[in-house]
Write an enzyme that holds these catalytic residues in place. Structure first.
Site, PDB file in Angstrom:
ATOM      1  N   SER A  61      16.582  16.107   9.106  1.00 37.43           N
ATOM      2  CA  SER A  61      15.261  15.670   9.602  1.00 37.43           C
ATOM      3  C   SER A  61      15.409  14.910  10.920  1.00 37.43           C
ATOM      4  CB  SER A  61      14.608  14.729   8.586  1.00 37.43           C
ATOM      5  OG  SER A  61      14.224  15.430   7.440  1.00 37.43           O
ATOM      6  N   ASP A 115      13.289  16.215  -1.992  1.00 34.73           N
ATOM      7  CA  ASP A 115      14.280  17.260  -1.693  1.00 34.73           C
ATOM      8  C   ASP A 115      15.453  17.225  -2.680  1.00 34.73           C
ATOM      9  OD1 ASP A 115      12.715  18.127   0.343  1.00 34.73           O
ATOM     10  OD2 ASP A 115      13.913  17.272   1.956  1.00 34.73           O
ATOM     11  N   ARG A 138      19.114  24.330  -1.236  1.00 35.62           N
ATOM     12  CA  ARG A 138      19.291  23.225  -2.194  1.00 35.62           C
ATOM     13  C   ARG A 138      19.459  23.749  -3.626  1.00 35.62           C
ATOM     14  NH1 ARG A 138      19.113  19.277   1.400  1.00 35.62           N
ATOM     15  NH2 ARG A 138      17.439  19.258   2.936  1.00 35.62           N
TER      16      ARG A 138
HETATM   17  C1  S3P Z   1      10.816  17.146   6.041  1.00 31.99           C
HETATM   18  C2  S3P Z   1       9.784  16.752   5.243  1.00 31.99           C
HETATM   19  C3  S3P Z   1       9.625  17.147   3.844  1.00 31.99           C
HETATM   20  C4  S3P Z   1      10.920  17.708   3.275  1.00 31.99           C
HETATM   21  C5  S3P Z   1      11.563  18.673   4.209  1.00 31.99           C
HETATM   22  C6  S3P Z   1      11.901  18.013   5.531  1.00 31.99           C
HETATM   23  C7  S3P Z   1      10.881  16.670   7.438  1.00 31.99           C
HETATM   24  O1  S3P Z   1       8.635  18.140   3.722  1.00 31.99           O
HETATM   25  O2  S3P Z   1      10.682  18.303   2.015  1.00 31.99           O
HETATM   26  O3  S3P Z   1      12.756  19.187   3.640  1.00 31.99           O
HETATM   27  O4  S3P Z   1      11.946  16.724   8.074  1.00 31.99           O
HETATM   28  O5  S3P Z   1       9.834  16.220   7.926  1.00 31.99           O
HETATM   29  P1  S3P Z   1       7.045  17.816   3.741  1.00 31.99           P
HETATM   30  O6  S3P Z   1       6.696  17.264   5.052  1.00 31.99           O
HETATM   31  O7  S3P Z   1       6.409  19.137   3.498  1.00 31.99           O
HETATM   32  O8  S3P Z   1       6.806  16.854   2.641  1.00 31.99           O
END
Ligand code: S3P
Length: 441
Positions: free
Chosen positions: A38, A329, A402
Protein backbone atom coordinates in the site's frame (compact mmCIF):
# COMPACT_ATOMS: atom_id res chain seq x y z
CA UNK A 1 12.84 -28.86 1.93
CA UNK A 2 9.20 -28.35 2.80
CA UNK A 3 8.27 -26.71 -0.49
CA UNK A 4 8.89 -27.71 -4.05
CA UNK A 5 7.89 -26.04 -7.27
CA UNK A 6 6.51 -28.51 -9.75
CA UNK A 7 6.33 -26.28 -12.80
CA UNK A 8 7.15 -22.74 -13.77
CA UNK A 9 5.96 -20.42 -16.48
CA UNK A 10 6.59 -16.77 -16.78
CA UNK A 11 3.30 -15.08 -17.64
CA UNK A 12 0.55 -14.76 -15.01
CA UNK A 13 -2.07 -15.04 -17.72
CA UNK A 14 -0.95 -18.58 -18.71
CA UNK A 15 -0.09 -19.47 -15.20
CA UNK A 16 0.44 -22.75 -13.69
CA UNK A 17 2.81 -22.81 -10.84
CA UNK A 18 1.97 -25.59 -8.43
CA UNK A 19 3.65 -25.88 -5.07
CA UNK A 20 4.03 -28.97 -2.95
CA UNK A 21 4.16 -28.35 0.80
CA UNK A 22 5.03 -30.94 3.43
CA UNK A 23 4.93 -30.72 7.19
CA UNK A 24 7.85 -28.97 8.79
CA UNK A 25 8.73 -28.79 12.47
CA UNK A 26 9.98 -26.45 13.79
CA UNK A 27 10.33 -23.15 11.90
CA UNK A 28 13.19 -21.15 13.37
CA UNK A 29 15.12 -18.11 12.27
CA UNK A 30 14.72 -14.53 11.07
CA UNK A 31 12.55 -13.20 8.25
CA UNK A 32 12.37 -9.73 6.75
CA UNK A 33 9.05 -9.25 4.96
CA UNK A 34 8.93 -7.47 1.60
CA UNK A 35 8.26 -3.70 1.53
CA UNK A 36 4.71 -2.55 2.12
CA UNK A 37 2.51 -2.72 -0.97
CA UNK A 38 0.00 0.00 0.00
CA UNK A 39 2.79 2.43 0.91
CA UNK A 40 4.79 1.62 -2.24
CA UNK A 41 1.80 2.49 -4.45
CA UNK A 42 1.18 5.74 -2.62
CA UNK A 43 4.84 6.75 -2.71
CA UNK A 44 4.97 6.32 -6.49
CA UNK A 45 1.72 8.23 -7.00
CA UNK A 46 2.43 11.12 -4.63
CA UNK A 47 6.05 11.48 -5.76
CA UNK A 48 4.75 11.70 -9.34
CA UNK A 49 2.48 14.61 -8.36
CA UNK A 50 5.11 16.50 -6.37
CA UNK A 51 7.46 19.23 -7.50
CA UNK A 52 11.01 17.96 -7.92
CA UNK A 53 13.05 14.85 -7.27
CA UNK A 54 11.78 12.16 -4.88
CA UNK A 55 13.73 9.21 -3.54
CA UNK A 56 11.88 6.08 -2.46
CA UNK A 57 14.00 3.44 -0.75
CA UNK A 58 12.94 -0.15 -0.24
CA UNK A 59 9.95 0.05 -2.59
CA UNK A 60 8.12 -3.20 -3.34
CA UNK A 61 9.37 -4.59 -6.64
CA UNK A 62 6.30 -6.78 -7.19
CA UNK A 63 3.75 -6.94 -10.00
CA UNK A 64 1.16 -4.58 -8.43
CA UNK A 65 3.39 -1.56 -7.68
CA UNK A 66 5.21 -2.12 -10.99
CA UNK A 67 1.83 -1.50 -12.66
CA UNK A 68 1.61 1.85 -10.87
CA UNK A 69 5.14 2.76 -12.02
CA UNK A 70 4.29 1.84 -15.60
CA UNK A 71 1.12 3.94 -15.51
CA UNK A 72 2.99 7.09 -14.46
CA UNK A 73 5.69 6.44 -17.05
CA UNK A 74 2.91 6.29 -19.65
CA UNK A 75 1.88 9.74 -18.40
CA UNK A 76 5.38 11.17 -18.95
CA UNK A 77 6.91 10.88 -15.47
CA UNK A 78 10.58 9.95 -15.32
CA UNK A 79 10.99 7.04 -12.88
CA UNK A 80 14.41 5.47 -12.53
CA UNK A 81 14.97 2.16 -10.74
CA UNK A 82 18.22 1.50 -8.97
CA UNK A 83 19.56 -1.54 -7.19
CA UNK A 84 18.43 -2.21 -3.62
CA UNK A 85 14.83 -1.38 -4.47
CA UNK A 86 15.43 2.34 -4.83
CA UNK A 87 13.39 4.64 -7.06
CA UNK A 88 14.15 8.17 -8.16
CA UNK A 89 11.17 10.07 -9.52
CA UNK A 90 11.40 13.44 -11.24
CA UNK A 91 8.04 15.15 -11.33
CA UNK A 92 6.59 18.51 -12.29
CA UNK A 93 3.78 19.03 -9.79
CA UNK A 94 0.06 18.41 -9.87
CA UNK A 95 -0.31 19.36 -13.52
CA UNK A 96 2.86 17.68 -14.76
CA UNK A 97 1.22 14.59 -16.29
CA UNK A 98 0.53 14.12 -20.00
CA UNK A 99 -2.18 12.17 -21.78
CA UNK A 100 -1.17 8.49 -22.13
CA UNK A 101 -0.98 7.25 -25.71
CA UNK A 102 -2.27 3.81 -24.83
CA UNK A 103 -4.71 2.18 -22.45
CA UNK A 104 -3.28 1.82 -18.94
CA UNK A 105 -3.29 -1.82 -17.80
CA UNK A 106 -3.54 -2.09 -14.00
CA UNK A 107 -3.10 -5.90 -14.08
CA UNK A 108 -4.42 -7.45 -10.85
CA UNK A 109 -4.09 -4.26 -8.82
CA UNK A 110 -7.24 -2.69 -7.39
CA UNK A 111 -5.15 -0.06 -5.60
CA UNK A 112 -3.54 1.05 -8.88
CA UNK A 113 -6.90 1.36 -10.60
CA UNK A 114 -8.90 3.08 -7.85
CA UNK A 115 -6.19 5.54 -6.81
CA UNK A 116 -5.36 6.37 -10.43
CA UNK A 117 -9.03 7.22 -11.01
CA UNK A 118 -8.69 9.89 -8.34
CA UNK A 119 -5.63 11.36 -10.04
CA UNK A 120 -7.14 11.13 -13.53
CA UNK A 121 -10.33 12.87 -12.36
CA UNK A 122 -8.21 16.01 -11.99
CA UNK A 123 -6.43 15.87 -15.37
CA UNK A 124 -7.39 17.92 -18.42
CA UNK A 125 -7.21 14.81 -20.65
CA UNK A 126 -8.81 11.44 -21.25
CA UNK A 127 -7.42 8.06 -20.19
CA UNK A 128 -8.69 4.48 -20.17
CA UNK A 129 -7.88 1.94 -17.45
CA UNK A 130 -8.27 -1.81 -17.66
CA UNK A 131 -6.98 -4.87 -15.81
CA UNK A 132 -6.84 -8.66 -15.72
CA UNK A 133 -9.93 -10.84 -15.47
CA UNK A 134 -10.08 -10.59 -11.67
CA UNK A 135 -9.81 -6.79 -11.70
CA UNK A 136 -12.38 -6.46 -14.51
CA UNK A 137 -14.81 -8.16 -12.14
CA UNK A 138 -14.23 -5.83 -9.20
CA UNK A 139 -16.73 -3.03 -8.50
CA UNK A 140 -15.71 0.51 -9.43
CA UNK A 141 -19.02 2.28 -8.73
CA UNK A 142 -17.64 3.04 -5.26
CA UNK A 143 -15.20 5.52 -6.83
CA UNK A 144 -17.29 6.46 -9.88
CA UNK A 145 -20.07 7.92 -7.68
CA UNK A 146 -17.96 10.40 -5.65
CA UNK A 147 -15.63 11.32 -8.52
CA UNK A 148 -18.60 11.98 -10.80
CA UNK A 149 -20.05 14.10 -7.99
CA UNK A 150 -16.86 16.17 -8.13
CA UNK A 151 -17.31 16.73 -11.86
CA UNK A 152 -15.31 13.94 -13.56
CA UNK A 153 -16.89 12.14 -16.51
CA UNK A 154 -16.38 8.40 -16.24
CA UNK A 155 -17.68 5.68 -18.50
CA UNK A 156 -17.59 2.02 -17.48
CA UNK A 157 -19.11 -1.38 -18.21
CA UNK A 158 -22.01 -0.94 -15.75
CA UNK A 159 -19.66 0.00 -12.91
CA UNK A 160 -16.88 -2.43 -13.88
CA UNK A 161 -13.61 -1.86 -15.79
CA UNK A 162 -12.55 -0.83 -18.37
CA UNK A 163 -13.06 2.76 -17.25
CA UNK A 164 -12.56 5.89 -19.35
CA UNK A 165 -12.02 9.07 -17.36
CA UNK A 166 -12.44 12.57 -18.74
CA UNK A 167 -11.10 14.73 -15.99
CA UNK A 168 -10.72 18.40 -15.16
CA UNK A 169 -12.67 21.28 -13.57
CA UNK A 170 -13.37 19.47 -10.33
CA UNK A 171 -15.27 20.96 -7.45
CA UNK A 172 -14.89 19.94 -3.79
CA UNK A 173 -17.30 17.48 -2.25
CA UNK A 174 -18.36 16.40 1.25
CA UNK A 175 -18.79 12.68 0.71
CA UNK A 176 -20.28 10.24 3.18
CA UNK A 177 -18.98 6.88 2.00
CA UNK A 178 -21.21 3.84 2.59
CA UNK A 179 -18.09 1.64 2.99
CA UNK A 180 -14.84 1.92 4.93
CA UNK A 181 -12.26 1.70 2.15
CA UNK A 182 -8.80 3.22 1.92
CA UNK A 183 -8.94 2.98 -1.84
CA UNK A 184 -12.15 5.03 -2.01
CA UNK A 185 -10.87 7.52 0.58
CA UNK A 186 -7.55 7.90 -1.23
CA UNK A 187 -9.17 8.36 -4.65
CA UNK A 188 -11.27 11.21 -3.24
CA UNK A 189 -8.31 12.84 -1.45
CA UNK A 190 -6.22 12.66 -4.63
CA UNK A 191 -9.04 14.24 -6.65
CA UNK A 192 -9.39 16.80 -3.84
CA UNK A 193 -5.86 17.98 -4.63
CA UNK A 194 -7.23 19.36 -7.88
CA UNK A 195 -10.11 21.36 -6.33
CA UNK A 196 -10.28 24.91 -5.03
CA UNK A 197 -11.28 24.61 -1.37
CA UNK A 198 -11.78 21.72 1.02
CA UNK A 199 -12.84 18.19 0.09
CA UNK A 200 -14.09 15.89 2.87
CA UNK A 201 -14.64 12.16 3.07
CA UNK A 202 -16.41 10.48 5.96
CA UNK A 203 -16.20 6.71 6.47
CA UNK A 204 -18.26 4.29 8.59
CA UNK A 205 -15.02 2.82 10.03
CA UNK A 206 -11.33 3.74 9.99
CA UNK A 207 -9.52 2.37 6.96
CA UNK A 208 -5.71 2.41 6.57
CA UNK A 209 -4.31 5.95 6.73
CA UNK A 210 -1.08 5.80 4.70
CA UNK A 211 -2.31 8.40 2.17
CA UNK A 212 -3.09 10.96 4.87
CA UNK A 213 0.31 10.45 6.53
CA UNK A 214 2.21 10.87 3.28
CA UNK A 215 0.22 13.88 2.08
CA UNK A 216 0.84 15.62 5.41
CA UNK A 217 4.58 14.91 5.13
CA UNK A 218 4.48 16.58 1.71
CA UNK A 219 3.00 19.73 3.20
CA UNK A 220 -0.65 19.26 2.18
CA UNK A 221 -3.30 20.61 4.56
CA UNK A 222 -4.99 17.42 5.77
CA UNK A 223 -7.31 17.36 8.77
CA UNK A 224 -8.53 14.23 10.50
CA UNK A 225 -11.47 14.34 12.86
CA UNK A 226 -12.90 11.02 14.04
CA UNK A 227 -13.86 9.17 10.87
CA UNK A 228 -13.66 12.25 8.66
CA UNK A 229 -10.66 13.35 6.57
CA UNK A 230 -10.43 16.74 4.79
CA UNK A 231 -7.90 18.10 2.35
CA UNK A 232 -7.41 21.62 1.01
CA UNK A 233 -6.74 21.48 -2.73
CA UNK A 234 -4.20 23.13 -5.01
CA UNK A 235 -1.28 22.48 -2.64
CA UNK A 236 2.26 22.22 -3.95
CA UNK A 237 3.41 18.80 -2.80
CA UNK A 238 7.00 18.54 -1.59
CA UNK A 239 9.01 15.68 -3.08
CA UNK A 240 9.39 12.55 -0.94
CA UNK A 241 12.53 11.13 0.60
CA UNK A 242 11.27 7.97 2.25
CA UNK A 243 12.01 4.39 3.20
CA UNK A 244 9.11 1.96 2.92
CA UNK A 245 8.65 -0.34 5.97
CA UNK A 246 8.04 -4.09 5.72
CA UNK A 247 4.51 -5.14 4.85
CA UNK A 248 2.46 -6.29 7.85
CA UNK A 249 0.10 -8.19 5.52
CA UNK A 250 3.02 -10.22 4.11
CA UNK A 251 4.55 -10.68 7.58
CA UNK A 252 1.18 -12.12 8.66
CA UNK A 253 1.92 -15.46 6.93
CA UNK A 254 5.09 -15.86 9.00
CA UNK A 255 3.39 -14.68 12.18
CA UNK A 256 0.78 -17.41 11.87
CA UNK A 257 3.29 -20.04 10.64
CA UNK A 258 5.47 -19.40 13.70
CA UNK A 259 2.47 -19.71 16.00
CA UNK A 260 0.89 -22.87 14.60
CA UNK A 261 3.95 -24.99 13.75
CA UNK A 262 5.11 -26.93 16.83
CA UNK A 263 8.24 -25.65 18.60
CA UNK A 264 8.70 -22.70 16.22
CA UNK A 265 10.33 -19.37 17.05
CA UNK A 266 10.57 -16.67 14.38
CA UNK A 267 11.86 -13.12 14.55
CA UNK A 268 10.16 -11.03 11.88
CA UNK A 269 12.14 -7.86 11.34
CA UNK A 270 11.20 -4.35 10.26
CA UNK A 271 7.42 -4.76 10.07
CA UNK A 272 5.08 -1.81 9.61
CA UNK A 273 2.75 -1.74 12.63
CA UNK A 274 0.43 1.09 11.63
CA UNK A 275 -2.56 0.55 13.98
CA UNK A 276 -5.01 0.66 11.06
CA UNK A 277 -3.38 -2.57 9.84
CA UNK A 278 -2.52 -4.66 12.91
CA UNK A 279 -5.89 -6.10 13.95
CA UNK A 280 -4.44 -9.60 13.42
CA UNK A 281 -2.00 -9.13 16.30
CA UNK A 282 -4.85 -8.31 18.67
CA UNK A 283 -6.96 -11.21 17.41
CA UNK A 284 -4.11 -13.73 17.72
CA UNK A 285 -3.31 -12.49 21.22
CA UNK A 286 -6.99 -12.98 22.16
CA UNK A 287 -6.59 -16.54 20.83
CA UNK A 288 -3.64 -17.10 23.16
CA UNK A 289 -0.69 -16.46 20.82
CA UNK A 290 2.73 -15.57 22.18
CA UNK A 291 3.79 -12.50 20.22
CA UNK A 292 6.27 -9.89 21.39
CA UNK A 293 6.60 -6.49 19.77
CA UNK A 294 10.24 -5.37 20.03
CA UNK A 295 12.40 -2.46 18.84
CA UNK A 296 9.48 -0.14 18.18
CA UNK A 297 10.38 2.95 16.18
CA UNK A 298 9.27 5.13 13.29
CA UNK A 299 10.42 5.10 9.67
CA UNK A 300 9.31 7.88 7.35
CA UNK A 301 6.20 8.65 9.41
CA UNK A 302 5.08 5.02 9.82
CA UNK A 303 5.48 2.95 13.03
CA UNK A 304 7.69 -0.16 12.68
CA UNK A 305 8.87 -2.96 14.98
CA UNK A 306 10.31 -6.46 15.07
CA UNK A 307 7.85 -9.21 15.95
CA UNK A 308 8.97 -12.27 17.89
CA UNK A 309 6.49 -15.12 17.59
CA UNK A 310 6.53 -18.55 19.23
CA UNK A 311 4.47 -21.67 18.84
CA UNK A 312 1.29 -21.29 20.92
CA UNK A 313 -1.85 -23.22 21.68
CA UNK A 314 -4.72 -21.21 20.18
CA UNK A 315 -8.37 -21.10 21.21
CA UNK A 316 -11.31 -19.98 19.11
CA UNK A 317 -12.66 -16.40 19.30
CA UNK A 318 -15.62 -14.37 18.11
CA UNK A 319 -14.69 -11.22 16.21
CA UNK A 320 -16.27 -8.60 13.97
CA UNK A 321 -16.65 -4.84 13.51
CA UNK A 322 -13.66 -2.53 13.76
CA UNK A 323 -11.24 -5.34 14.60
CA UNK A 324 -11.89 -7.29 11.42
CA UNK A 325 -11.66 -4.05 9.38
CA UNK A 326 -8.13 -3.61 10.72
CA UNK A 327 -7.35 -7.21 9.74
CA UNK A 328 -9.24 -7.30 6.44
CA UNK A 329 -6.35 -8.53 4.25
CA UNK A 330 -5.38 -11.08 6.90
CA UNK A 331 -8.68 -13.00 6.73
CA UNK A 332 -7.25 -15.95 4.69
CA UNK A 333 -4.38 -16.60 7.10
CA UNK A 334 -6.61 -15.96 10.13
CA UNK A 335 -8.90 -18.75 8.85
CA UNK A 336 -5.86 -21.07 8.82
CA UNK A 337 -5.04 -20.14 12.44
CA UNK A 338 -8.69 -20.76 13.42
CA UNK A 339 -8.59 -24.17 11.69
CA UNK A 340 -6.03 -25.46 14.20
CA UNK A 341 -7.36 -23.58 17.25
CA UNK A 342 -9.26 -25.33 20.03
CA UNK A 343 -13.00 -24.67 19.71
CA UNK A 344 -14.99 -22.39 17.47
CA UNK A 345 -14.00 -19.14 15.78
CA UNK A 346 -16.69 -16.87 14.38
CA UNK A 347 -15.77 -13.99 12.08
CA UNK A 348 -18.45 -11.56 10.91
CA UNK A 349 -18.67 -8.01 9.52
CA UNK A 350 -16.40 -8.81 6.59
CA UNK A 351 -18.64 -8.84 3.53
CA UNK A 352 -16.10 -6.69 1.63
CA UNK A 353 -14.03 -9.90 1.43
CA UNK A 354 -16.36 -11.09 -1.29
CA UNK A 355 -15.02 -8.30 -3.53
CA UNK A 356 -11.27 -8.80 -3.21
CA UNK A 357 -8.88 -10.48 -5.66
CA UNK A 358 -11.20 -13.48 -5.23
CA UNK A 359 -14.32 -13.94 -3.09
CA UNK A 360 -12.14 -14.73 -0.08
CA UNK A 361 -15.01 -16.06 2.06
CA UNK A 362 -15.92 -18.60 -0.63
CA UNK A 363 -12.29 -19.36 -1.57
CA UNK A 364 -11.16 -20.11 1.98
CA UNK A 365 -14.30 -22.12 2.77
CA UNK A 366 -13.81 -24.29 -0.31
CA UNK A 367 -10.08 -24.83 0.18
CA UNK A 368 -10.05 -25.48 3.95
CA UNK A 369 -12.95 -27.93 3.57
CA UNK A 370 -10.69 -29.94 1.24
CA UNK A 371 -8.29 -30.26 4.19
CA UNK A 372 -11.05 -31.61 6.44
CA UNK A 373 -11.89 -28.38 8.29
CA UNK A 374 -15.46 -27.93 9.45
CA UNK A 375 -16.25 -24.44 8.15
CA UNK A 376 -19.57 -22.72 7.61
CA UNK A 377 -19.87 -19.86 5.14
CA UNK A 378 -21.83 -16.80 6.35
CA UNK A 379 -22.81 -13.85 4.13
CA UNK A 380 -20.19 -11.70 5.87
CA UNK A 381 -17.76 -14.18 7.39
CA UNK A 382 -17.27 -17.76 8.53
CA UNK A 383 -17.65 -20.12 11.48
CA UNK A 384 -14.71 -22.51 11.84
CA UNK A 385 -14.37 -25.46 14.18
CA UNK A 386 -10.68 -26.05 14.82
CA UNK A 387 -9.03 -29.47 14.67
CA UNK A 388 -5.68 -30.77 15.80
CA UNK A 389 -4.21 -31.53 12.40
CA UNK A 390 -5.28 -30.75 8.84
CA UNK A 391 -5.69 -33.39 6.16
CA UNK A 392 -3.61 -33.36 2.99
CA UNK A 393 -5.30 -32.12 -0.17
CA UNK A 394 -4.84 -30.59 -3.57
CA UNK A 395 -5.91 -26.99 -3.08
CA UNK A 396 -6.21 -24.02 -5.42
CA UNK A 397 -5.33 -20.35 -5.05
CA UNK A 398 -8.35 -19.00 -6.98
CA UNK A 399 -5.73 -16.72 -8.59
CA UNK A 400 -5.54 -14.84 -5.27
CA UNK A 401 -2.08 -14.23 -3.75
CA UNK A 402 -3.28 -14.20 -0.15
CA UNK A 403 -5.28 -17.42 -0.55
CA UNK A 404 -2.21 -19.09 -2.15
CA UNK A 405 0.10 -18.09 0.73
CA UNK A 406 -2.49 -19.01 3.38
CA UNK A 407 -2.92 -22.50 1.89
CA UNK A 408 0.85 -22.99 1.76
CA UNK A 409 1.04 -22.19 5.49
CA UNK A 410 -1.87 -24.60 6.12
CA UNK A 411 0.21 -27.26 4.34
CA UNK A 412 2.91 -26.86 6.99
CA UNK A 413 0.56 -28.32 9.61
CA UNK A 414 -1.17 -30.89 7.41
CA UNK A 415 -0.57 -34.61 7.23
CA UNK A 416 1.30 -35.70 4.12
CA UNK A 417 1.62 -33.53 1.06
CA UNK A 418 -0.46 -30.46 0.30
CA UNK A 419 -0.51 -29.15 -3.24
CA UNK A 420 -1.33 -25.48 -3.84
CA UNK A 421 -2.20 -24.98 -7.48
CA UNK A 422 -1.68 -21.74 -9.36
CA UNK A 423 0.66 -19.84 -7.06
CA UNK A 424 2.14 -17.45 -9.64
CA UNK A 425 -0.27 -14.80 -8.28
CA UNK A 426 1.96 -14.55 -5.18
CA UNK A 427 4.27 -12.37 -7.28
CA UNK A 428 1.71 -9.53 -7.11
CA UNK A 429 2.69 -8.85 -3.49
CA UNK A 430 5.43 -11.22 -2.25
CA UNK A 431 7.95 -12.43 -4.82
CA UNK A 432 10.30 -14.77 -2.97
CA UNK A 433 7.69 -15.99 -0.46
CA UNK A 434 8.66 -19.67 -0.79
CA UNK A 435 12.38 -18.89 -0.69
CA UNK A 436 11.87 -17.01 2.63
CA UNK A 437 9.83 -19.86 4.07
CA UNK A 438 12.45 -22.40 3.01
CA UNK A 439 15.17 -20.42 4.79
CA UNK A 440 13.61 -21.17 8.19
CA UNK A 441 15.32 -24.17 9.77
C1 S3P B 1 -5.77 -1.15 0.11
C2 S3P B 1 -6.96 -1.04 0.76
C3 S3P B 1 -7.82 -2.17 1.11
C4 S3P B 1 -7.06 -3.49 1.04
C5 S3P B 1 -6.24 -3.59 -0.20
C6 S3P B 1 -5.21 -2.47 -0.27
C7 S3P B 1 -4.98 0.07 -0.18
O1 S3P B 1 -8.91 -2.26 0.23
O2 S3P B 1 -7.95 -4.58 1.14
O3 S3P B 1 -5.55 -4.83 -0.24
O4 S3P B 1 -3.77 -0.01 -0.44
O5 S3P B 1 -5.59 1.15 -0.14
P1 S3P B 1 -10.23 -1.32 0.35
O6 S3P B 1 -9.83 0.07 0.13
O7 S3P B 1 -11.13 -1.83 -0.72
O8 S3P B 1 -10.77 -1.54 1.71
Amino acid sequence: MPLRRSSRRHSREEVDLNIKVTQKTPLRGEVTPPPDKSISHRAIILASLSEGKSIIRNFLRAEDPLRTIKAFRQMGIEIKEFKEEELVINAKGLIGLREPENIIDCGNSGTTMRLLCGVLAGQPFRATLTGDESLRNRPMQRIITPLTGMGAKITSEAGYPPLTINGGNLKPIHYKSPIASAQVKSAILLAGLYCDGVTTIQEPGRSRDHTERMLKAQGAEVEIEDLQVSIRGKANLKPLDITVPGDFSSAAFFIVAGIIVTDSEILIKNVGINPTRTGLLEILKMMGARIEVENEGEVSGEPVADLYVRHSVLRGVTIGGDLILRAIDEFPILCVAASVAQGITKITGAKELRLKESDRIASMTEELRKMGVSIEELPDGVIIEGRERLGDATTHSHGDHRVAMAMAVAGLVAQGKTIVEDTACIDTSFPGFFEELNKLK
